[in-house]
Design a protein around this motif. Structure first.
Motif, PDB file in Angstrom:
ATOM      1  N   GLY A   1      22.587   1.541  11.450  1.00 44.80           N
ATOM      2  CA  GLY A   1      22.000   1.888   9.993  1.00 44.80           C
ATOM      3  C   GLY A   1      21.098   3.123  10.225  1.00 44.80           C
ATOM      4  O   GLY A   1      20.313   3.429  11.157  1.00 44.80           O
TER       5      GLY A   1
ATOM      6  N   ARG B   1      19.187  -8.357   8.371  1.00 47.21           N
ATOM      7  CA  ARG B   1      19.833  -8.455   7.089  1.00 47.21           C
ATOM      8  C   ARG B   1      21.299  -7.673   7.252  1.00 47.21           C
ATOM      9  O   ARG B   1      22.272  -8.234   6.634  1.00 47.21           O
ATOM     10  N   ASP B   2      21.495  -6.192   7.511  1.00 47.88           N
ATOM     11  CA  ASP B   2      22.482  -5.407   7.213  1.00 47.88           C
ATOM     12  C   ASP B   2      22.890  -4.867   8.596  1.00 47.88           C
ATOM     13  O   ASP B   2      24.154  -4.616   8.443  1.00 47.88           O
ATOM     14  N   ILE B   3      22.183  -4.907   9.522  1.00 46.75           N
ATOM     15  CA  ILE B   3      22.678  -3.764  10.711  1.00 46.75           C
ATOM     16  C   ILE B   3      22.569  -4.218  12.099  1.00 46.75           C
ATOM     17  O   ILE B   3      21.962  -5.508  12.111  1.00 46.75           O
TER      18      ILE B   3
ATOM     19  N   LEU C   1      26.283   2.856   8.429  1.00 47.86           N
ATOM     20  CA  LEU C   1      25.809   2.716   7.091  1.00 47.86           C
ATOM     21  C   LEU C   1      24.449   3.397   6.704  1.00 47.86           C
ATOM     22  O   LEU C   1      23.818   3.723   7.778  1.00 47.86           O
TER      23      LEU C   1
ATOM     24  N   THR D   1      14.785   1.593   4.242  1.00 42.79           N
ATOM     25  CA  THR D   1      14.745   0.153   4.727  1.00 42.79           C
ATOM     26  C   THR D   1      14.044  -0.142   5.876  1.00 42.79           C
ATOM     27  O   THR D   1      14.506   0.586   6.770  1.00 42.79           O
TER      28      THR D   1
ATOM     29  N   ALA E   1      15.921  -4.453   8.215  1.00 40.76           N
ATOM     30  CA  ALA E   1      17.488  -4.017   8.104  1.00 40.76           C
ATOM     31  C   ALA E   1      18.324  -4.902   9.328  1.00 40.76           C
ATOM     32  O   ALA E   1      19.427  -5.419   9.183  1.00 40.76           O
TER      33      ALA E   1
ATOM     34  N   ILE F   1      21.085   3.293   5.167  1.00 45.13           N
ATOM     35  CA  ILE F   1      19.978   2.163   4.770  1.00 45.13           C
ATOM     36  C   ILE F   1      18.780   2.751   4.097  1.00 45.13           C
ATOM     37  O   ILE F   1      17.819   2.143   3.735  1.00 45.13           O
TER      38      ILE F   1
END
Length: 338
Positions: free
Chosen positions: A144, A185-187, A172, A177, A182, A174
């Protein structure tokens, strides 16, 4: 490179607007002098943190005032420190070698006048449970960042020696964030400064795996952050640049020698900061301001050349950097800090 073309255009526009509205490049007009002090603006690169402690110390302890300056420390807003300094909206700012290198190659007239920290303290961090222990482990993981080309280039340059493929990394954007949000949740990992986010992880009791850039490439040991001014200011008002740099040097020297008191000054100036984090971060960072340099702020030509060469080799610059125009040690106090 497009972002710097847009930046150059915006810098020129901002400068023109300033001259039209105020009749001067600084925008200060008759308010330039206040109580015998010269008013100047210092714009940060981000929200206040321990990278900036020396500036707040210089303000609180009267070092700026002793040099005849009334310094207004401000947040960058949407324009950013590089743009504001280049367009004379601010006399001084906090920048970084990577962005200044790009800017100089694009003809943007900003100059580094001091290195805030001697060595790059950034790297790629991930929660220990994700099992990322080396750049080889980035394959198959999600990184991220903020969408800059330099990120993929850095990833590639430290993965290649381990025969790992950067194309196997999901990159990605982010935005702003929070790192801790992060990675839950996402990375899987992100690029952080250990002196702030890493210390925060320690305080949270969250174990991180960290790959510092300096452990993998000498060319990535660049100056970040740096103090910046612009060519016009340096040419037309070197006395003010010298005065500002001397006071800043005193502020950072105080933070080196007295990290607890320096942290208290930053907390007092910016009470919204997490006091525990500021104090722990300051203890970690204070020895790193000057580190192995002969004096705080010192910059070496080989550091600028090595990083610019790395950027050129990785397609991040359109031409070679004129190193001697990117930085100066001219305004640092002559006596070594001890």
């Amino acid at each position: 490179m497009k972002k710097w073309s847009v930046l150059l255009a915006s810098v020129l526009l901002m400068a023109a607007c300033t001259n039209e509205e105020t009749g001067s490049g600084s925008g200060k007009g008759e308010a330039q002098e206040q109580e015998g002090l010269k008013k100047v603006t210092m714009v940060l690169d981000w929200t206040p943190n321990t990278n900036h402690t020396g500036l707040y110390v210089a303000q609180k302890n009267g070092y700026f005032e002793e040099q005849g300056l009334d310094v207004d420390i401000v947040m960058p807003g949407e324009a950013g420190a590089n743009q504001l300094v280049a367009s004379n909206q601010a006399e001084f700012g906090i920048g970084a070698q990577e962005s200044l290198t790009e800017a100089r190659v694009q003809g943007i007239p900003i100059v580094s006048i001091a290195a805030v920290i001697q060595h790059n303290t950034s790297g790629f961090a991930s929660p220990a449970e994700k099992g990322i222990e080396s750049p080889k482990d980035y394959e198959g993981k999600a990184y991220g960042g903020w969408g800059a080309p330099v990120e993929k280039a850095v990833l590639s340059s430290i993965m290649e020696p381990e025969k790992a493929d950067v194309e196997q990394v999901e990159i990605l954007s982010i935005g702003n964030t929070d790192f801790f949000t992060a990675v839950q949740r996402d990375i899987d990992f992100a690029w952080i400064y250990y002196g702030w986010t890493g210390i925060e992880a320690e305080l949270r009791g969250e174990e991180l795996n960290m790959q510092y850039l300096t452990d993998y490439s000498e060319k990535l040991d660049y100056y970040t952050p740096i103090l910046i001014s612009n060519e016009e200011m340096i040419k037309n008002d070197p006395e003010t640049v010298a005065a500002f740099t001397k006071a800043a040097s005193q502020g950072y020297q105080f933070a080196i020698e007295q990290p607890e008191q320096a942290a208290d000054i930053l907390i007092e100036a910016v009470p919204d900061l997490d006091a525990e984090l500021v104090k722990a971060s300051q203890q970690w960072l204070s020895p790193k301001y000057q580190d192995d340099a002969s004096r705080w702020g010192e910059q070496k030509p080989e550091v600028w050349l090595d990083y610019a060469t790395w950027m050129l080799d990785n397609g991040l610059l359109e031409k070679e950097l004129e190193v001697d125009q990117a930085y100066t040690n001219e305004f640092l106090p002559e006596e070594e800090n001890n």
